[in-house]
Design a protein around this motif. Structure first.
Motif, PDB file in Angstrom:
ATOM      1  N   SER A 147     -26.298  16.636  10.685  1.00 54.80           N
ATOM      2  CA  SER A 147     -27.245  18.033  10.151  1.00 54.80           C
ATOM      3  C   SER A 147     -28.476  17.718   9.156  1.00 54.80           C
ATOM      4  O   SER A 147     -29.441  18.546   9.321  1.00 54.80           O
ATOM      5  CB  SER A 147     -26.380  19.105   9.459  1.00 54.80           C
ATOM      6  OG  SER A 147     -25.773  18.690   8.372  1.00 54.80           O
ATOM      7  N   GLU A 148     -28.408  16.641   8.594  1.00 56.32           N
ATOM      8  CA  GLU A 148     -29.619  16.098   7.680  1.00 56.32           C
ATOM      9  C   GLU A 148     -30.930  15.616   8.344  1.00 56.32           C
ATOM     10  O   GLU A 148     -31.998  15.660   7.938  1.00 56.32           O
ATOM     11  CB  GLU A 148     -29.242  15.212   6.284  1.00 56.32           C
ATOM     12  CG  GLU A 148     -28.226  16.100   5.292  1.00 56.32           C
ATOM     13  CD  GLU A 148     -27.504  14.802   4.668  1.00 56.32           C
ATOM     14  OE1 GLU A 148     -27.594  13.519   4.898  1.00 56.32           O
ATOM     15  OE2 GLU A 148     -27.195  15.108   3.418  1.00 56.32           O
ATOM     16  N   LEU A 149     -30.609  15.306   9.785  1.00 57.26           N
ATOM     17  CA  LEU A 149     -31.560  14.702  10.390  1.00 57.26           C
ATOM     18  C   LEU A 149     -32.659  15.684  10.971  1.00 57.26           C
ATOM     19  O   LEU A 149     -33.552  15.384  11.290  1.00 57.26           O
ATOM     20  CB  LEU A 149     -30.913  13.955  11.681  1.00 57.26           C
ATOM     21  CG  LEU A 149     -29.845  12.694  11.272  1.00 57.26           C
ATOM     22  CD1 LEU A 149     -29.153  12.195  12.518  1.00 57.26           C
ATOM     23  CD2 LEU A 149     -30.860  11.657  10.298  1.00 57.26           C
ATOM     24  N   TYR A 153     -30.781  22.288  11.641  1.00 57.08           N
ATOM     25  CA  TYR A 153     -29.578  22.259  11.143  1.00 57.08           C
ATOM     26  C   TYR A 153     -29.266  22.524   9.888  1.00 57.08           C
ATOM     27  O   TYR A 153     -28.198  22.300   9.142  1.00 57.08           O
ATOM     28  CB  TYR A 153     -28.965  21.002  11.730  1.00 57.08           C
ATOM     29  CG  TYR A 153     -28.692  20.480  13.054  1.00 57.08           C
ATOM     30  CD1 TYR A 153     -28.544  21.729  14.033  1.00 57.08           C
ATOM     31  CD2 TYR A 153     -29.199  19.512  13.739  1.00 57.08           C
ATOM     32  CE1 TYR A 153     -28.616  21.541  15.425  1.00 57.08           C
ATOM     33  CE2 TYR A 153     -28.898  19.189  14.906  1.00 57.08           C
ATOM     34  CZ  TYR A 153     -28.888  20.155  15.995  1.00 57.08           C
ATOM     35  OH  TYR A 153     -28.795  20.044  17.249  1.00 57.08           O
ATOM     36  N   LYS A 154     -30.442  22.839   9.119  1.00 55.37           N
ATOM     37  CA  LYS A 154     -30.310  23.105   7.519  1.00 55.37           C
ATOM     38  C   LYS A 154     -29.129  24.053   7.179  1.00 55.37           C
ATOM     39  O   LYS A 154     -28.242  23.988   6.282  1.00 55.37           O
ATOM     40  CB  LYS A 154     -31.454  23.425   6.879  1.00 55.37           C
ATOM     41  CG  LYS A 154     -32.681  22.532   6.696  1.00 55.37           C
ATOM     42  CD  LYS A 154     -32.205  21.397   6.250  1.00 55.37           C
ATOM     43  CE  LYS A 154     -33.126  20.167   5.777  1.00 55.37           C
ATOM     44  NZ  LYS A 154     -32.760  19.186   5.087  1.00 55.37           N
ATOM     45  N   ARG A 158     -26.011  23.216   4.541  1.00 57.00           N
ATOM     46  CA  ARG A 158     -25.873  23.930   3.414  1.00 57.00           C
ATOM     47  C   ARG A 158     -24.148  24.447   3.527  1.00 57.00           C
ATOM     48  O   ARG A 158     -23.494  24.201   2.348  1.00 57.00           O
ATOM     49  CB  ARG A 158     -26.638  25.311   3.198  1.00 57.00           C
ATOM     50  CG  ARG A 158     -28.071  25.079   2.850  1.00 57.00           C
ATOM     51  CD  ARG A 158     -28.901  26.051   2.327  1.00 57.00           C
ATOM     52  NE  ARG A 158     -29.212  27.064   3.420  1.00 57.00           N
ATOM     53  CZ  ARG A 158     -30.311  26.971   4.122  1.00 57.00           C
ATOM     54  NH1 ARG A 158     -31.085  26.201   4.001  1.00 57.00           N
ATOM     55  NH2 ARG A 158     -30.242  27.794   5.398  1.00 57.00           N
ATOM     56  N   VAL A 159     -23.842  24.982   4.396  1.00 59.26           N
ATOM     57  CA  VAL A 159     -22.343  25.262   4.758  1.00 59.26           C
ATOM     58  C   VAL A 159     -21.475  24.031   4.465  1.00 59.26           C
ATOM     59  O   VAL A 159     -20.387  24.257   3.561  1.00 59.26           O
ATOM     60  CB  VAL A 159     -22.180  25.944   5.931  1.00 59.26           C
ATOM     61  CG1 VAL A 159     -20.594  26.422   6.355  1.00 59.26           C
ATOM     62  CG2 VAL A 159     -22.658  27.194   6.082  1.00 59.26           C
ATOM     63  N   VAL A 160     -21.743  23.034   5.166  1.00 56.30           N
ATOM     64  CA  VAL A 160     -21.068  21.718   5.086  1.00 56.30           C
ATOM     65  C   VAL A 160     -20.933  21.214   3.460  1.00 56.30           C
ATOM     66  O   VAL A 160     -19.997  20.786   3.138  1.00 56.30           O
ATOM     67  CB  VAL A 160     -21.398  20.657   5.934  1.00 56.30           C
ATOM     68  CG1 VAL A 160     -20.382  19.525   5.761  1.00 56.30           C
ATOM     69  CG2 VAL A 160     -21.104  21.355   7.226  1.00 56.30           C
ATOM     70  N   ASN A 161     -22.242  21.354   2.937  1.00 56.36           N
ATOM     71  CA  ASN A 161     -22.243  20.888   1.546  1.00 56.36           C
ATOM     72  C   ASN A 161     -21.332  21.494   0.797  1.00 56.36           C
ATOM     73  O   ASN A 161     -20.597  21.052  -0.328  1.00 56.36           O
ATOM     74  CB  ASN A 161     -23.703  20.940   1.064  1.00 56.36           C
ATOM     75  CG  ASN A 161     -24.189  19.519   0.789  1.00 56.36           C
ATOM     76  OD1 ASN A 161     -23.620  18.681   0.149  1.00 56.36           O
ATOM     77  ND2 ASN A 161     -25.542  19.508   1.108  1.00 56.36           N
ATOM     78  N   PHE A 162     -21.267  23.088   0.772  1.00 55.02           N
ATOM     79  CA  PHE A 162     -20.456  23.646  -0.027  1.00 55.02           C
ATOM     80  C   PHE A 162     -19.091  23.507   0.353  1.00 55.02           C
ATOM     81  O   PHE A 162     -18.457  23.345  -0.692  1.00 55.02           O
ATOM     82  CB  PHE A 162     -20.846  25.127   0.390  1.00 55.02           C
ATOM     83  CG  PHE A 162     -20.062  26.131  -0.265  1.00 55.02           C
ATOM     84  CD1 PHE A 162     -20.228  26.708  -1.598  1.00 55.02           C
ATOM     85  CD2 PHE A 162     -18.999  26.773   0.217  1.00 55.02           C
ATOM     86  CE1 PHE A 162     -19.591  27.350  -2.401  1.00 55.02           C
ATOM     87  CE2 PHE A 162     -18.055  27.524  -0.386  1.00 55.02           C
ATOM     88  CZ  PHE A 162     -18.380  27.850  -1.771  1.00 55.02           C
TER      89      PHE A 162
END
Length: 283
Positions: A147-149, A153-154, A158-162
């Motif tokens: 998603s970082e690519l 997908y930002k 953010r959701v996965v990071n959280f």
């Protein structure tokens, strides 16, 4: 007797075994795997790994002699060699492209993150729980990396990071709670060694990685000499002469080879003139 492998290590091993069992049912993976094995069996690569193994054994024996290392650290040492030392060795070829690599490497072992990881890893869940946690967190990490690519997908990032951050905090709280309620098990010399030995070994490894990186760098640069001449004697002479003249200045050596041409490698005299001519032009 304490369990040799904890539940997390067993869970990771099971999932790795499942993954490779599935992967090797694919013909293209089998052919790629065979190529990787043949590449690893290259005498140069094998000799460097054997040299690193001997280097590690020498210092482990030294640490054992002064009472810092004991047989209880054998598993941690093997895991360190496979997952830390081998990775650092494969990165050796790019070390000179990174500013402050060795300084950052040493600092990295003493960051709060290292302590956090140790506290989190100190206590494992049941094997069933670990078998669920390992693939779920691995998938989340891969989703985060993908998603970082791309900008679109930002929101996913953010959701996965959280989710990963929240899970990490929960693990830290649980680890701290477990240590607090079982402090007698935590506050042992063996626990301290489990934390310290990998750090000591990583710092001891740095000079070896440095010299291997120097060897790889000069080998990569001097390989270009072979383009200019097929004569084995002139190849050897040019490389030896260049090393004596440029010494540790690998940038000047690289620049000279970019400046040189095939006519510079037809005799010892032309090689000498090419090197001295580069210095005069450089000045």
């Amino acid at each position: 007797m304490d369990q040799l492998f904890n539940n997390r290590e067993i869970a990771v091993s099971i999932w790795i075994l499942i993954f490779f069992s599935w992967a090797f049912t694919k013909k293209e993976v089998r052919s790629t795997g065979k190529a990787v094995v043949f590449a690893f069996c290259n005498p140069k690569i094998l000799s460097i790994f054997i040299l690193m193994g001997a280097y590690t054994y020498f210092f482990v024996d030294l640490l054992n002699g002064i009472g810092v290392w004991d047989i209880d650290q054998l598993k941690n040492t093997i895991l360190w060699f496979v997952f830390v030392a081998s990775v650092e060795l494969f990165k050796a070829n790019t070390i000179h492209d990174e500013d402050g690599y060795f300084r950052d490497s040493i600092k990295g072992h003493f960051k709060l993150l290292a302590i956090f990881e140790f506290i989190v890893a100190f206590h494992c869940f049941s094997l069933i729980a670990e078998l669920i946690i390992v693939p779920v967190t691995s998938i989340l990490v891969m989703v985060l990396a993908y998603s970082e690519l791309k900008e679109e997908y930002k929101p996913v990032e953010r959701v996965v990071n959280f989710i990963l951050s929240a899970f990490g905090v929960l693990l830290l709280i649980y680890g701290a709670y477990f240590i607090g309620t079982n402090f007698g098990d935590f506050a042992k010399y063996q626990t301290l060694m489990d934390f310290v030995i990998p750090i000591i070994l990583s710092i001891i490894l740095l000079p070896f990685i440095y010299f291997i990186s120097i060897f790889m760098l000069y080998e990569r640069i001097l390989l270009r000499v072979n383009i200019y001449t097929d004569n084995k004697f002139y190849r050897l002479y040019a490389k030896a002469k260049a090393l004596m003249h440029f010494n540790r200045d690998h940038k000047a050596l690289d620049s000279w080879l970019a400046y040189a041409c095939a006519s510079d490698f037809t005799s010892r005299k032309s090689i000498n003139e090419s090197i001295s001519g580069y210095h005069k032009g450089d000045q």
